[in-house]
Design a protein around this motif. Structure first.
Motif, PDB file in Angstrom:
ATOM      1  N   GLU A  40      -8.559 -56.299  12.380  1.00 40.98           N
ATOM      2  CA  GLU A  40      -7.872 -55.770  10.889  1.00 40.98           C
ATOM      3  C   GLU A  40      -6.335 -56.307  10.245  1.00 40.98           C
ATOM      4  O   GLU A  40      -5.908 -56.682   9.265  1.00 40.98           O
ATOM      5  CB  GLU A  40      -8.718 -54.717  10.786  1.00 40.98           C
ATOM      6  CG  GLU A  40     -10.073 -54.457  10.684  1.00 40.98           C
ATOM      7  CD  GLU A  40     -10.764 -54.507  12.624  1.00 40.98           C
ATOM      8  OE1 GLU A  40      -9.860 -54.367  13.515  1.00 40.98           O
ATOM      9  OE2 GLU A  40     -11.504 -54.549  12.251  1.00 40.98           O
ATOM     10  N   GLU A  41      -5.382 -55.497  11.891  1.00 43.90           N
ATOM     11  CA  GLU A  41      -4.132 -55.805  10.841  1.00 43.90           C
ATOM     12  C   GLU A  41      -3.790 -57.298  10.324  1.00 43.90           C
ATOM     13  O   GLU A  41      -3.509 -57.408   9.522  1.00 43.90           O
ATOM     14  CB  GLU A  41      -3.697 -55.029  12.250  1.00 43.90           C
ATOM     15  CG  GLU A  41      -3.513 -54.097  12.056  1.00 43.90           C
ATOM     16  CD  GLU A  41      -2.991 -53.137  13.262  1.00 43.90           C
ATOM     17  OE1 GLU A  41      -2.876 -52.023  13.040  1.00 43.90           O
ATOM     18  OE2 GLU A  41      -2.786 -53.375  14.338  1.00 43.90           O
ATOM     19  N   GLU A  58      -5.300 -60.105  10.253  1.00 42.41           N
ATOM     20  CA  GLU A  58      -6.001 -60.519   8.769  1.00 42.41           C
ATOM     21  C   GLU A  58      -5.489 -59.423   7.097  1.00 42.41           C
ATOM     22  O   GLU A  58      -4.722 -60.760   6.513  1.00 42.41           O
ATOM     23  CB  GLU A  58      -7.817 -60.184   8.219  1.00 42.41           C
ATOM     24  CG  GLU A  58      -8.592 -60.138   7.174  1.00 42.41           C
ATOM     25  CD  GLU A  58      -9.736 -60.430   7.193  1.00 42.41           C
ATOM     26  OE1 GLU A  58     -10.902 -61.303   6.393  1.00 42.41           O
ATOM     27  OE2 GLU A  58     -10.683 -59.634   8.234  1.00 42.41           O
ATOM     28  N   ARG A  59      -5.222 -58.796   7.550  1.00 42.66           N
ATOM     29  CA  ARG A  59      -4.156 -57.823   5.767  1.00 42.66           C
ATOM     30  C   ARG A  59      -3.147 -59.035   6.082  1.00 42.66           C
ATOM     31  O   ARG A  59      -1.701 -58.746   5.274  1.00 42.66           O
ATOM     32  CB  ARG A  59      -4.130 -56.564   6.821  1.00 42.66           C
ATOM     33  CG  ARG A  59      -5.215 -55.924   6.116  1.00 42.66           C
ATOM     34  CD  ARG A  59      -4.771 -54.084   5.966  1.00 42.66           C
ATOM     35  NE  ARG A  59      -3.758 -53.245   6.906  1.00 42.66           N
ATOM     36  CZ  ARG A  59      -5.279 -53.550   8.100  1.00 42.66           C
ATOM     37  NH1 ARG A  59      -6.550 -52.546   7.501  1.00 42.66           N
ATOM     38  NH2 ARG A  59      -4.191 -52.773   9.099  1.00 42.66           N
TER      39      ARG A  59
END
Length: 332
Positions: free
Chosen positions: A192-193, A195-196
């Motif tokens: 998730e990190e 992707e951000r």
């Protein structure tokens, strides 16, 4: 896996494709144009497309101390217009998705360059993209499956680790140094990190690409833009995106700093060395878009003295003409 160049011939400008063949380096004519002026932007775009397509296929993904191959989703974008959207939506890794973003821009630049040339030239260039994509695809299949593809006249050969492109692909982010810097940046990041961070990088790259002549530019290793317009009296602007896995902050910020002479008896204009010092900072309540950053950079490029005025803003005040609220002052 091809290098493009121009050659004058009988009053025309030929675009040449040079590549490694089974018997050594070979060249073929892609098309001819009336003037070099028309050929230059096409050649530039083709060289970037070739490099951005080939280099990710020619190096290992060494993140997390592993040895893997990068995806090849980007290859389809050379021949399928609908596939171009995929270049802007992946989340594999910072470096690979950055390469896909740059490939998207190179293809867009080629489209623009082809709008002012005759139809036969457009057909020939698109046929060249078909050839490049098809033969690289065949070479990758042969490499991965260990089988041979049929020999054809004018076959372009490819070897892993030895992409036949301009030096570092002619694109700074394709260098080993840039790849390793971005790999280090995402070490330990969750999916998730990561992707951000990729989404943030796209915003930074898009905004920065609109100011090719401004002093400074994108600092990939820090997920930041540094801008120092001419005649700014030593003031500079930086825009920082949050780094993946950074425990200190998950917010964007905009900072104005100033170069301070290392010798206090020297003026900035005459000093031999200086150190950057932060003056004011704006922590943003939400992630900005590329257009918002572009507007900020447009203002400081057109009016460099704005940086000195904004640097006087106190906590709670707003940079004049913007919505950026100062959250920290370092000289209070």
């Amino acid at each position: 896996m091809t290098i493009y160049s121009q050659h004058a011939n009988r009053g025309k400008t030929q675009i040449l494709a040079t590549y490694q063949g089974p018997d050594g380096v070979e060249s073929t004519t892609v098309t001819s144009l009336a003037t070099s002026l028309l050929a230059v932007p096409i050649i530039d775009a083709l060289n970037r497309i070739s490099a951005l397509t080939t280099v990710p296929a020619s190096v290992h993904d060494r993140r997390d101390y592993g040895v893997a191959h990068y995806p090849m989703k980007h290859l389809a974008a050379l021949t399928d217009l609908a596939s171009r959207a995929d270049l802007l939506s992946g989340a594999h890794s910072l470096w690979y998705e950055y390469a896909c973003l740059e490939l998207h821009q190179a293809l867009t630049d080629l489209d623009e360059a082809l709008t002012v040339v005759p139809e036969p030239v457009r057909i020939a260039v698109n046929a060249e993209l078909d050839t490049e994509a098809g033969q690289l695809s065949d070479a990758l299949f042969e490499y991965s499956e260990g089988t041979s593809v049929p020999e054809i006249v004018g076959r372009r050969t490819w070897d892993f680790g030895q992409p036949f492109v301009t030096y570092d692909g002619g694109v700074e982010m394709l260098s080993r140094e840039a790849r390793e810097q971005l790999d280090r940046l995402e070490e330990g990041a969750t999916p998730e990190e990561r992707e951000r961070a990729i989404a943030n990088l796209r915003v930074l790259v898009t905004a920065c690409s609109r100011f090719p002549d401004m002093l400074g530019g994108l600092e990939e290793a820090h997920l930041a833009i540094f801008a120092e317009p001419y005649d700014s009296d030593g003031y500079y602007l930086s825009v920082h995106a949050p780094k993946p896995g950074d425990d200190d902050t998950d917010c964007w910020d905009v900072e104005i700093g100033r170069w301070v002479p290392d010798d206090p008896d020297e003026d900035y204009e005459d000093c031999s060395s200086a150190t950057g010092s932060a003056v004011v900072r704006c922590v943003l309540p939400a992630s900005p878009g590329a257009d918002e950053i572009t507007d900020l950079l447009t203002r400081v490029e057109g009016q460099p003295d704005l940086l000195a005025k904004w640097a006087e803003t106190r906590v709670g005040g707003v940079f004049e003409g913007t919505q950026f609220v100062v959250t920290e002052c370092y000289d209070d």
